[in-house]
Design a protein around this motif. Structure first.
Motif, PDB file in Angstrom:
ATOM      1  N   HIS A  81       0.707  -1.193   0.053  1.00 46.31           N
ATOM      2  CA  HIS A  81      -0.014  -0.045  -0.013  1.00 46.31           C
ATOM      3  C   HIS A  81       0.976   1.262  -0.082  1.00 46.31           C
ATOM      4  O   HIS A  81       0.599   2.174  -0.658  1.00 46.31           O
ATOM      5  CB  HIS A  81      -0.972  -0.100   1.144  1.00 46.31           C
ATOM      6  N   ARG A  82       1.845   1.120   0.917  1.00 47.75           N
ATOM      7  CA  ARG A  82       2.756   2.447   0.802  1.00 47.75           C
ATOM      8  C   ARG A  82       3.365   2.657  -0.633  1.00 47.75           C
ATOM      9  O   ARG A  82       3.313   3.903  -1.285  1.00 47.75           O
ATOM     10  CB  ARG A  82       4.005   2.226   1.717  1.00 47.75           C
ATOM     11  N   GLU A  90      11.107   6.471   4.462  1.00 44.62           N
ATOM     12  CA  GLU A  90      11.731   7.758   5.057  1.00 44.62           C
ATOM     13  C   GLU A  90      10.462   8.900   4.981  1.00 44.62           C
ATOM     14  O   GLU A  90      10.563   9.854   5.822  1.00 44.62           O
ATOM     15  CB  GLU A  90      12.885   8.055   4.317  1.00 44.62           C
ATOM     16  N   ARG A  91       9.692   8.835   4.146  1.00 45.29           N
ATOM     17  CA  ARG A  91       9.058   9.979   3.962  1.00 45.29           C
ATOM     18  C   ARG A  91       7.657   9.748   4.770  1.00 45.29           C
ATOM     19  O   ARG A  91       6.998  10.644   5.164  1.00 45.29           O
ATOM     20  CB  ARG A  91       8.386  10.311   2.397  1.00 45.29           C
ATOM     21  N   ARG A 101      12.859   3.551  11.645  1.00 49.96           N
ATOM     22  CA  ARG A 101      13.350   2.048  12.053  1.00 49.96           C
ATOM     23  C   ARG A 101      12.141   1.128  12.611  1.00 49.96           C
ATOM     24  O   ARG A 101      11.950   0.105  12.279  1.00 49.96           O
ATOM     25  CB  ARG A 101      14.573   2.093  13.029  1.00 49.96           C
ATOM     26  N   ASP A 102      11.339   1.929  13.216  1.00 52.28           N
ATOM     27  CA  ASP A 102      10.124   1.275  14.049  1.00 52.28           C
ATOM     28  C   ASP A 102       9.107   1.056  12.974  1.00 52.28           C
ATOM     29  O   ASP A 102       8.591  -0.014  13.014  1.00 52.28           O
ATOM     30  CB  ASP A 102       9.439   1.938  15.178  1.00 52.28           C
ATOM     31  N   TYR A 103       8.974   2.038  12.011  1.00 54.60           N
ATOM     32  CA  TYR A 103       7.978   1.749  10.734  1.00 54.60           C
ATOM     33  C   TYR A 103       8.339   0.620  10.048  1.00 54.60           C
ATOM     34  O   TYR A 103       7.766  -0.368   9.505  1.00 54.60           O
ATOM     35  CB  TYR A 103       7.706   2.984  10.014  1.00 54.60           C
ATOM     36  N   VAL A 104       9.708   0.669   9.682  1.00 51.22           N
ATOM     37  CA  VAL A 104      10.225  -0.504   8.635  1.00 51.22           C
ATOM     38  C   VAL A 104      10.228  -1.751   9.427  1.00 51.22           C
ATOM     39  O   VAL A 104       9.874  -2.806   8.730  1.00 51.22           O
ATOM     40  CB  VAL A 104      11.647  -0.168   8.274  1.00 51.22           C
TER      41      VAL A 104
END
Length: 234
Positions: A81-82, A90-91, A101-104
């Motif tokens: 979806h991203r 990063e955006r 890092r938490d998102y990845v």
């Protein structure tokens, strides 16, 4: 990070649709700040190598083609979806209010641990409807469980948890739950009525089958009632 989903056939078809030579495509990509030789484009189209995320976004822009077309799939995971929305991690992470890092890690582990606010911002950024959002962040089962408990018990106590889960108004959720609770009660009344009247087993089985089908579509029915789904027959 692994390469994004990519269809060589769709990339070639998109280029041919707008009548661009390979040299023109790489020139357009260069204007976007991504310099690649023609040979790389030909490798993408042949399937020898796959583009990176940055290359996929630049290629889609150069071909005037939506990213999902080049991915040749219906986005289902958080990462897909991203990518479909043209975001790098990063955006997107700062926009959601998370450390990159938490998102990845959330993408890689397929486990979303964002706050309620971060979840709502994520849904807005990626254009996710509530049902799709819950599936993407792995909480669709939670919706089903709460709804089942609500219709079979005291629905009022589930209003706040469900409103928070969907990011919906409590009043709207309460109205939907009241309706569902009444519909479920009617199934029970019909079943008990036929049971007391000693109806044949065929009629009792029909009511039980109708109730099972209604419970199977419970989430879709609920989302329709709170304004997120097209109507489903009851």
């Amino acid at each position: 990070m692994t390469h994004p989903p990519f269809s060589p056939a769709q990339a070639r078809a998109a280029r041919l649709r707008i009548g661009l030579a390979p040299e023109q495509v790489v020139a357009a990509m260069a204007q976007l700040g991504l310099h690649r030789p023609v040979e790389i484009l030909m490798c993408w189209e042949s399937g020898a190598v796959a583009p990176s995320e940055a290359e996929l976004f630049a290629l889609a822009d150069a071909l005037w083609c939506p990213v999902p077309v080049l991915m040749d799939l219906r986005p289902r995971s958080l990462r897909e979806h991203r990518l479909a929305r043209g975001f790098t991690a990063e955006r997107l992470a700062p926009r959601v209010g998370m450390d990159v890092r938490d998102y990845v890690r959330a993408e890689n582990d397929h486990r979303w641990n964002g706050t309620d606010r971060q979840t709502l911002v994520l849904a807005d950024a990626l254009g996710l409807e509530p049902e799709e959002l819950l599936r993407v962040i792995g909480r669709a089962g939670e919706l089903d469980g709460l709804l089942r408990q609500a219709v079979e018990g005291r629905w009022k106590q589930y209003t706040t948890p469900l409103a928070r889960l969907l990011g919906a108004r409590e009043r709207t959720v309460a109205q939907a739950l009241r309706t569902l609770h009444q519909e479920h009660a009617r199934f029970n009344e019909r079943y008990m009525g036929h049971l007391v009247a000693r109806s044949d087993d065929t009629r009792l089985k029909e009511i039980a089958t109708e109730r099972a089908a209604w419970l199977h579509d419970l989430s879709a029915r609920f989302l329709h009632l709170v304004g997120h789904e097209p109507p489903d027959p009851v």
